[in-house]
Enzyme design. Sequence first.
Site, mmCIF file in Angstrom:
data_model
loop_
_atom_site.group_PDB
_atom_site.id
_atom_site.type_symbol
_atom_site.label_atom_id
_atom_site.label_comp_id
_atom_site.label_asym_id
_atom_site.label_seq_id
_atom_site.Cartn_x
_atom_site.Cartn_y
_atom_site.Cartn_z
ATOM 1 N N GLN A 119 17.496 -3.255 40.864
ATOM 2 C CA GLN A 119 18.653 -2.695 40.839
ATOM 3 C C GLN A 119 18.990 -1.847 41.854
ATOM 4 O OE1 GLN A 119 20.693 -2.856 37.609
ATOM 5 N NE2 GLN A 119 21.869 -2.087 39.512
ATOM 6 N N ASP A 127 19.882 -12.606 41.047
ATOM 7 C CA ASP A 127 21.218 -12.019 42.082
ATOM 8 C C ASP A 127 22.123 -12.774 43.449
ATOM 9 O OD1 ASP A 127 22.418 -9.486 41.594
ATOM 10 O OD2 ASP A 127 20.504 -8.841 42.037
ATOM 11 N N LYS A 145 22.160 -5.177 30.880
ATOM 12 C CA LYS A 145 21.764 -5.952 31.225
ATOM 13 C C LYS A 145 20.890 -6.226 30.011
ATOM 14 C CE LYS A 145 23.433 -5.743 36.102
ATOM 15 N NZ LYS A 145 22.367 -5.418 37.498
#
Length: 288
Positions: A97, A120, A53
């Site tokens: 994460q 997200d 990422k």
Amino acid sequence: MAKIINGKKIAQEIIQELVVEVQGFRDIHNTIPGLAVVLVGEDPSSEVYVRNKIKRASEVGIHSTKHMLPIASSQVELIETIQSLNNNPAVHGILVQLPLPKHIDEKAVIEAIHPDKDVDGFHPINVGALVAGTATLKPCTPYGCMLLLKSIHPDLSGKLAVVVGRSNIVGKPMASMLLQADCSVITVHSRSHNVEQLCSQADIIVAAVGRPNMINSGWIKRGATVIDVGINVVNIDGKRKLVGDVDFNDIELWADAITPVPGGVGPMTIACLMKNTLTAARNQVSNK
Ligand code: NDP
């Protein structure tokens, strides 16, 4: 023979478009889009995802910062980190994460992220907006699946889609997005009956289960489009190999189009995270 939907290539095209868009944003607003990635513990797979990422962010011109917390960190410490990122105007997107260590409540952590910075798309406000059809920050994996589907079927209207799996991060948002695109949608899960028979009627199947090669040609209507979200590590002849939830070799002759694993949905997830980070930065600049 099915057409292979090349997620790696489509993701690369998105990244190239983003390079131009991010530069345009930086020039107009004199602001660099910022992404903060938070990782708790030292899970090797999570570390690889975070590294990828950050690499992608730097490629498109997004400034990223990595916030590593030891595995023994408390929920309070993690939420304090998130709050300081919420208050930092240089950070437009926050990604924690997953999965988190067992002693931390994932739901509380997701809810601590400011919805405007929730790249997200997991915060309840963004989930609600997705269901209402007004979301700007959409969960990255199903968002990527939609872009892959639209590369094959620009108009999805009226198609029967079966989503296998109902997780909050893939199955449920996937079903919402397909409905928003005017598909008729069936979601199946571990308690569903006749899963195979329901799949065999579908024009589109999205598999997000986590069971290697579960879906084979017996489940597929001839000419269906199959998106394989699953990432499973299997041992073949002593070698570790990544396979999806779909038996690729078996359905290749039946399906109209399929995504490979690896090189299908995976690269799209990261590309969509970069799209979301730019969107979050745009939203925050226009709300100032
Ligand atoms: P979860 O384990 O959270 O959800 C799996 C879903 O599959 C559940 O809803 C479960 O049902 C359902 N299921 C389990 N067994 C069956 C069955 N026999 N028949 C029908 N449904 C079944 O997984 P995720 O959604 O997080 O991930 C799914 C897969 O996608 C995994 O392999 C994961 O690694 C991969 N993944 C890939 C990403 C990418 O970027 N390519 C991103 C995210 C995930 P129930 O709810 O009843 O338990």
